[in-house]
Design a protein around this motif. Sequence first.
Motif, PDB file in Angstrom:
ATOM      1  N   GLN A  40      75.061 -67.795  79.733  1.00 10.57           N
ATOM      2  CA  GLN A  40      75.204 -66.349  79.589  1.00 10.57           C
ATOM      3  C   GLN A  40      74.438 -65.845  78.371  1.00 10.57           C
ATOM      4  O   GLN A  40      73.928 -64.723  78.373  1.00 10.57           O
ATOM      5  CB  GLN A  40      76.672 -65.964  79.490  1.00 10.57           C
ATOM      6  N   LEU A  43      71.104 -64.694  79.233  1.00  5.10           N
ATOM      7  CA  LEU A  43      71.044 -63.435  79.987  1.00  5.10           C
ATOM      8  C   LEU A  43      71.334 -62.217  79.124  1.00  5.10           C
ATOM      9  O   LEU A  43      71.059 -61.097  79.541  1.00  5.10           O
ATOM     10  CB  LEU A  43      72.029 -63.485  81.158  1.00  5.10           C
ATOM     11  N   ARG A  46      72.869 -58.714  80.437  1.00  4.97           N
ATOM     12  CA  ARG A  46      72.763 -58.623  81.893  1.00  4.97           C
ATOM     13  C   ARG A  46      74.079 -59.017  82.541  1.00  4.97           C
ATOM     14  O   ARG A  46      74.745 -59.947  82.115  1.00  4.97           O
ATOM     15  CB  ARG A  46      71.622 -59.508  82.395  1.00  4.97           C
ATOM     16  N   ASP A  47      74.433 -58.319  83.615  1.00  6.14           N
ATOM     17  CA  ASP A  47      75.709 -58.512  84.300  1.00  6.14           C
ATOM     18  C   ASP A  47      75.499 -59.407  85.518  1.00  6.14           C
ATOM     19  O   ASP A  47      74.689 -59.092  86.391  1.00  6.14           O
ATOM     20  CB  ASP A  47      76.256 -57.150  84.723  1.00  6.14           C
ATOM     21  N   MET A  48      76.220 -60.520  85.600  1.00 11.02           N
ATOM     22  CA  MET A  48      76.026 -61.458  86.700  1.00 11.02           C
ATOM     23  C   MET A  48      76.422 -60.872  88.046  1.00 11.02           C
ATOM     24  O   MET A  48      75.817 -61.178  89.069  1.00 11.02           O
ATOM     25  CB  MET A  48      76.815 -62.745  86.442  1.00 11.02           C
ATOM     26  N   LEU A  51      73.582 -58.707  89.022  1.00  8.07           N
ATOM     27  CA  LEU A  51      72.449 -59.542  89.402  1.00  8.07           C
ATOM     28  C   LEU A  51      72.611 -60.082  90.821  1.00  8.07           C
ATOM     29  O   LEU A  51      71.684 -60.021  91.636  1.00  8.07           O
ATOM     30  CB  LEU A  51      72.305 -60.697  88.417  1.00  8.07           C
ATOM     31  N   GLY A  69      69.379 -57.547  86.549  1.00 10.08           N
ATOM     32  CA  GLY A  69      70.747 -57.728  86.088  1.00 10.08           C
ATOM     33  C   GLY A  69      71.361 -56.522  85.414  1.00 10.08           C
ATOM     34  O   GLY A  69      72.483 -56.606  84.897  1.00 10.08           O
ATOM     35  N   PHE A 160      63.317 -60.560  82.440  1.00 11.25           N
ATOM     36  CA  PHE A 160      64.380 -61.370  83.031  1.00 11.25           C
ATOM     37  C   PHE A 160      63.876 -62.759  83.389  1.00 11.25           C
ATOM     38  O   PHE A 160      64.555 -63.762  83.161  1.00 11.25           O
ATOM     39  CB  PHE A 160      64.933 -60.660  84.267  1.00 11.25           C
TER      40      PHE A 160
END
Length: 323
Positions: A40, A43, A46-48, A51, A69, A160
Amino acid sequence: MKNRPILAAILSLPLLAMGASAMAQGGPGLSVTLPKSITQDQLGERDMEVLAVQIMLDRSNHSPGVIDGFNGGNTQRAVAAFRRNHGMSEGGGMDTEFLRALLEQETGEMFRTYTITQDDVDGPFYDVPSDFAEQADMERVGYETPRELLAERFHMDQGFLAALNPDADFSRAGERIVIVARGRRNLAGEVARIEVRKERGEVAALDASGAELATFPATIGSSEFPSPSGRMTVSAVAPEANYTFDPEDQRWGPEKTFIIPPGPNNPVGGIWIDLGKDGYGIHGSPDPQLIGKTASHGCVRLTNWDAQALAEAVSQGVEVEFV
């Protein structure tokens, strides 16, 4: 292309439906487990869940634009389009009903590994100037780096792609990188009509019955240079288009005519769907991350991969309606 599955992101819905307030606050409506090679921390913000939704929407032919994401306007537009096409209200966002319908339709890995080939790194690559006169002297307005080429191929934001592969050398053949398992991009039907929806910032490809085969985020004109109204038809499709700037047809730019050669970084992304009116068309863009976020000079601008998918599915005579 050597494209191998790796440990996929694991997707599942909770057994009990989540309340709408929790979903709106970013609660875990979709359980996503990262591949072991990704943390994480890589990332960032960024929101999984976002994504995973972007990847599945890309497969469903309701394009979120660049996969990055982040839950921006293009992703929200794609969510609304998917909901509309599956009998849901457009305004429900990524609620449990939406997630369940999306998971029922789109399955498989979220990530894959890709081995960079010699062709990927051989290019040629170009330093693309911003000046039209300098661009006109180029043999091709191609990609600037292997990373840019690979990001566009897999519908990803360059930042990304780099975040997923912080130690990768994108210019080295044989390097294995993590990519998203992008969409197939072939439309399941024959395009009979295109709607350019100005208020939604959306282009929709429709079949003869009016069903939506695909929707794409779009930059559609501006207040200073509005897009046309009414109906037109596709008069030609040029998948390797040059770009001609003629000051007599424009109210902006230099006072000299320039013909800029084809390539993904020319002003129309090298892809042009002509609408039979001088200077107006549906086309790609050298800056996919800006689609839906900046103005155009009256034309309809898509990401290069969305423009390519649409160009491959339309033919001369297809009606285009601005609504």
